[in-house]
Design a protein around this motif. Structure first.
Motif, short mmCIF file in Angstrom:
data_model
loop_
_atom_site.label_atom_id
_atom_site.label_comp_id
_atom_site.label_asym_id
_atom_site.label_seq_id
_atom_site.Cartn_x
_atom_site.Cartn_y
_atom_site.Cartn_z
N GLU A 34 0.83 -1.20 0.00
CA GLU A 34 0.00 0.00 0.00
C GLU A 34 0.87 1.26 0.00
OE1 GLU A 34 -3.96 -1.75 2.31
OE2 GLU A 34 -2.66 -0.29 3.33
N THR A 35 0.44 2.23 -0.79
CA THR A 35 1.07 3.55 -0.81
C THR A 35 0.21 4.51 0.00
OG1 THR A 35 2.01 3.15 -3.00
CG2 THR A 35 1.84 5.44 -2.28
N PHE A 36 0.82 5.16 0.98
CA PHE A 36 0.10 6.10 1.83
C PHE A 36 1.08 7.08 2.45
CE2 PHE A 36 1.39 2.46 4.36
CZ PHE A 36 1.94 3.02 5.50
N ALA A 37 0.55 8.15 3.01
CA ALA A 37 1.36 9.11 3.75
C ALA A 37 0.98 9.02 5.22
CB ALA A 37 1.12 10.53 3.23
N ARG A 38 1.95 8.83 6.08
CA ARG A 38 1.65 8.75 7.52
C ARG A 38 1.12 10.08 8.06
NH1 ARG A 38 6.59 5.69 7.39
NH2 ARG A 38 6.19 3.50 7.89
N ARG A 39 1.54 11.15 7.41
CA ARG A 39 1.09 12.48 7.84
C ARG A 39 1.10 13.39 6.62
NH1 ARG A 39 6.09 11.32 9.41
NH2 ARG A 39 5.29 10.43 11.35
N LEU A 40 0.34 14.45 6.70
CA LEU A 40 0.38 15.45 5.65
C LEU A 40 1.57 16.37 5.87
CD1 LEU A 40 -3.41 16.45 5.57
CD2 LEU A 40 -2.21 14.92 4.00
N PRO A 41 2.04 17.06 4.83
CA PRO A 41 3.11 18.04 5.04
C PRO A 41 2.72 18.99 6.16
CG PRO A 41 2.76 17.72 2.70
CD PRO A 41 1.67 16.96 3.40
N ASP A 42 3.69 19.45 6.90
CA ASP A 42 3.47 20.23 8.10
C ASP A 42 2.49 21.38 7.87
OD1 ASP A 42 3.85 20.93 10.75
OD2 ASP A 42 5.51 22.29 10.29
N GLY A 43 1.40 21.35 8.63
CA GLY A 43 0.44 22.44 8.57
C GLY A 43 -0.64 22.31 7.52
N ARG A 44 -0.52 21.32 6.61
CA ARG A 44 -1.52 21.15 5.56
C ARG A 44 -2.75 20.43 6.11
NH1 ARG A 44 0.93 21.52 0.36
NH2 ARG A 44 2.38 23.29 0.49
N ARG A 45 -3.89 20.68 5.48
CA ARG A 45 -5.15 20.13 5.97
C ARG A 45 -5.71 19.02 5.09
NH1 ARG A 45 -7.69 24.38 9.66
NH2 ARG A 45 -5.97 25.84 9.98
N TYR A 46 -5.21 18.89 3.88
CA TYR A 46 -5.60 17.79 2.99
C TYR A 46 -4.56 17.69 1.89
CZ TYR A 46 -7.33 21.27 -0.36
OH TYR A 46 -7.43 22.31 -1.25
N GLY A 47 -4.53 16.56 1.22
CA GLY A 47 -3.68 16.39 0.05
C GLY A 47 -4.53 16.05 -1.15
N VAL A 48 -3.95 16.12 -2.34
CA VAL A 48 -4.66 15.80 -3.58
C VAL A 48 -3.88 14.74 -4.34
CG1 VAL A 48 -5.51 16.68 -5.79
CG2 VAL A 48 -5.65 18.11 -3.73
N VAL A 49 -4.55 13.66 -4.70
CA VAL A 49 -3.90 12.57 -5.44
C VAL A 49 -3.71 12.98 -6.89
CG1 VAL A 49 -4.10 10.19 -6.23
CG2 VAL A 49 -4.90 10.81 -3.94
N ALA A 50 -2.48 12.88 -7.37
CA ALA A 50 -2.18 13.12 -8.78
C ALA A 50 -1.03 12.22 -9.19
CB ALA A 50 -1.84 14.58 -9.03
N GLY A 51 -0.98 11.88 -10.45
CA GLY A 51 0.09 11.02 -10.97
C GLY A 51 -0.35 9.60 -11.26
N THR A 52 -1.57 9.23 -10.88
CA THR A 52 -2.01 7.85 -11.08
C THR A 52 -1.98 7.46 -12.56
OG1 THR A 52 -3.49 8.22 -9.20
CG2 THR A 52 -3.78 6.18 -10.45
N SER B 137 -4.05 29.03 6.99
CA SER B 137 -3.29 28.97 8.23
C SER B 137 -2.94 27.53 8.56
CB SER B 137 -4.10 29.58 9.37
OG SER B 137 -5.34 28.90 9.52
N ARG B 138 -1.89 27.34 9.34
CA ARG B 138 -1.44 26.01 9.71
C ARG B 138 -2.52 25.31 10.54
NH1 ARG B 138 4.07 25.44 9.34
NH2 ARG B 138 4.18 24.02 11.10
N GLY B 139 -2.65 24.00 10.34
CA GLY B 139 -3.65 23.26 11.07
C GLY B 139 -3.51 21.77 10.86
N GLN B 140 -4.39 21.02 11.50
CA GLN B 140 -4.38 19.57 11.39
C GLN B 140 -5.20 19.15 10.17
OE1 GLN B 140 -2.50 17.75 13.57
NE2 GLN B 140 -1.91 19.79 14.31
N ALA B 141 -5.13 17.84 9.87
CA ALA B 141 -5.93 17.30 8.78
C ALA B 141 -7.40 17.65 8.98
CB ALA B 141 -5.75 15.79 8.71
N ALA B 142 -8.07 17.99 7.89
CA ALA B 142 -9.44 18.49 7.97
C ALA B 142 -10.40 17.45 8.52
CB ALA B 142 -9.91 18.95 6.59
N ILE B 143 -10.14 16.17 8.27
CA ILE B 143 -10.95 15.10 8.85
C ILE B 143 -10.01 14.04 9.41
CG2 ILE B 143 -12.92 15.50 7.32
CD1 ILE B 143 -12.03 13.12 5.65
N GLU B 144 -10.48 13.30 10.38
CA GLU B 144 -9.67 12.26 11.01
C GLU B 144 -9.77 10.94 10.25
OE1 GLU B 144 -10.87 11.91 15.06
OE2 GLU B 144 -9.87 13.78 15.67
#
Length: 420
Positions: free
Chosen positions: A18-36, A405-412
């Motif tokens: 499985e490909t996954f990120a343990r955490r988002l880049p510092d301060g980011r609230r979500y990521g976007v999948v691209a490159g598939t 602004s810096r923050g945690q992931a938007a959803i858990e």
């Protein structure tokens, strides 16, 4: 690893990576999948030809058994993943590879190099287009990154809402709309600004965009309208205090009767600069360096981990790394986005070994991409579909997800298992 596994006999064990990120880049609230889509292209083309085999043999890098395997290598497993343009969160299984160890492990670097780069660019681009609102963003970063990465970056940015690119190869290869601009060198080539503007207008028509800050902006704007008339398509500002200049230039253009002439701004823009320009009379943003370097997060931080394998009896068992700050969760994951009755995302639910039970408003995230080595999910990577998916996916996120602004992931993210 491959040579040792082939020699021990473990290479034929069925596995799940499985490909996954343990955490988002510092301060980011979500990521976007691209490159598939690029991953699928690469898997179809992933071969060890005569030259590669000769290189490995001459340097005694692997033994003959391994060389024989590589010479015949064709991926023959299954791949599931998040469709391109989808938002992701910590531990989201953005790509799931089901294959024997030998066929799956060899893809790690290729998959990660593509997804880490493209997802980082798309994630930054999403923040920029969010800050820009309805104003278009133009990708202009080719001179600030590796030549191949520039093409990939233009594609990833387009998925996340950028309207066009200055990279013609991205237009040729992926169909990204292209646009261009004149540089200061073009103005400096001519004896004066008027001559440069006349040459550009004579060639490209009055709808072109003229760069007006080579010398004096106020004089440049006046000359541009004098040459092209009030139907001038646009002017570009590339230096100075862009907000104040845009306000002054808008007033000047309106006073000259060029009320429909657009103002395009460039000059090391990022999402914060774009947000600061929201109150100004800016019509479009050209973004380069900050976009193609991920705006401070040049990689998505994704990893490729073995999460399940067959035991001696052929039963699949979960396996995981347990190191202190690099914990993985064993077992094949199935992903569901928990949504409220009004369609707002509330959590990322990851079922271990089976799909979590939905409540009627939830959305399955994993789509089939490759079956028995054959690509079957191209529709999930088509560019315009990915753009629409990005817009829909980000719109269902909580309002806090769109704050800069810096923050945690938007959803858990929640792991669901029958194990007590």
């Amino acid at each position: 690893m491959l040579e040792a596994a082939l020699r021990s006999g473990a290479a034929s064990r069925q596995c799940v990576f499985e490909t996954f990120a343990r955490r988002l880049p510092d301060g980011r609230r979500y990521g976007v999948v691209a490159g598939t889509g690029r991953v699928l292209d690469a898997i179809e083309q992933f071969r060890f030809g005569n030259d590669e085999i000769a290189f490995l043999r001459e340097r005694s890098i692997v033994d003959e058994q391994t060389l024989d395997f590589l010479a015949c290598y064709r991926f023959d497993g299954n791949i599931w993943g998040y469709a391109e343009g989808e938002a992701y969160f910590p531990y989201s299984p953005v790509l799931v590879v089901e294959a024997d160890f030998a066929h799956g492990v060899i893809l790690e670097t290729m998959i990660l190099s593509i997804l880490n780069h493209d997802s980082a660019i798309a994630s930054a681009a999403s923040r920029m287009t969010g800050a820009a609102g309805t104003r278009p963003c133009i990708e202009m970063g080719s001179r600030r990154t590796h030549d191949g990465a520039a093409v990939a970056a233009a594609r990833a940015a387009h998925i996340a809402g950028f309207t066009s690119t200055s990279n013609l190869e991205a237009g040729r290869t992926y169909g990204v709309p292209t646009t261009g601009t004149a540089a200061h060198a073009f103005t400096l080539l001519h004896d004066d600004e008027e001559s440069a503007f006349r040459a550009q207008v004579d060639s490209l028509g009055v709808g072109t965009t003229l760069l007006v800050d080579t010398y004096d902006v106020t004089k440049g704007v006046a000359t541009a309208v004098e040459v092209a008339g009030t139907g001038l398509g646009g002017v570009r500002l590339d230096s100075g205090d862009l907000l104040i200049q845009a306000q002054e230039v808008r007033a000047q253009l309106d006073a000259l009767g060029a009320t429909e002439t657009k103002i395009v701004v460039t000059s090391d823009l990022d999402e914060y600069a774009i947000a600061a320009l929201a109150a100004g009379p800016v019509d479009a943003y050209g973004v380069g360096t900050q976009l193609v370097t991920g705006s401070g997060a040049p990689t998505a931080g994704m990893v490729y981990k073995l999460v399940a394998r067959a035991d001696d009896d052929g039963r699949m068992i979960g396996v995981a790394k347990k190191s202190q700050d690099k914990i993985s969760v064993g077992g094949r994951k199935y992903a569901l986005r928990r949504r409220s009755a009004n369609g707002m995302a509330e959590a990322e639910l990851l079922g271990i070994g089976e799909l979590p039970e939905g409540d009627g408003d939830d959305r399955e995230l994993l789509v089939e991409l490759v079956r028995d080595g054959v690509v079957v999910g191209r529709e999930h990577t088509m560019l315009e579909a990915a753009r629409a998916r990005h817009e829909a996916s980000t719109q269902e996120l909580p309002r806090a997800a769109h704050q800069l602004s810096r923050g945690q992931a938007a959803i858990e993210t929640h792991f669901l298992t029958d194990t007590p």
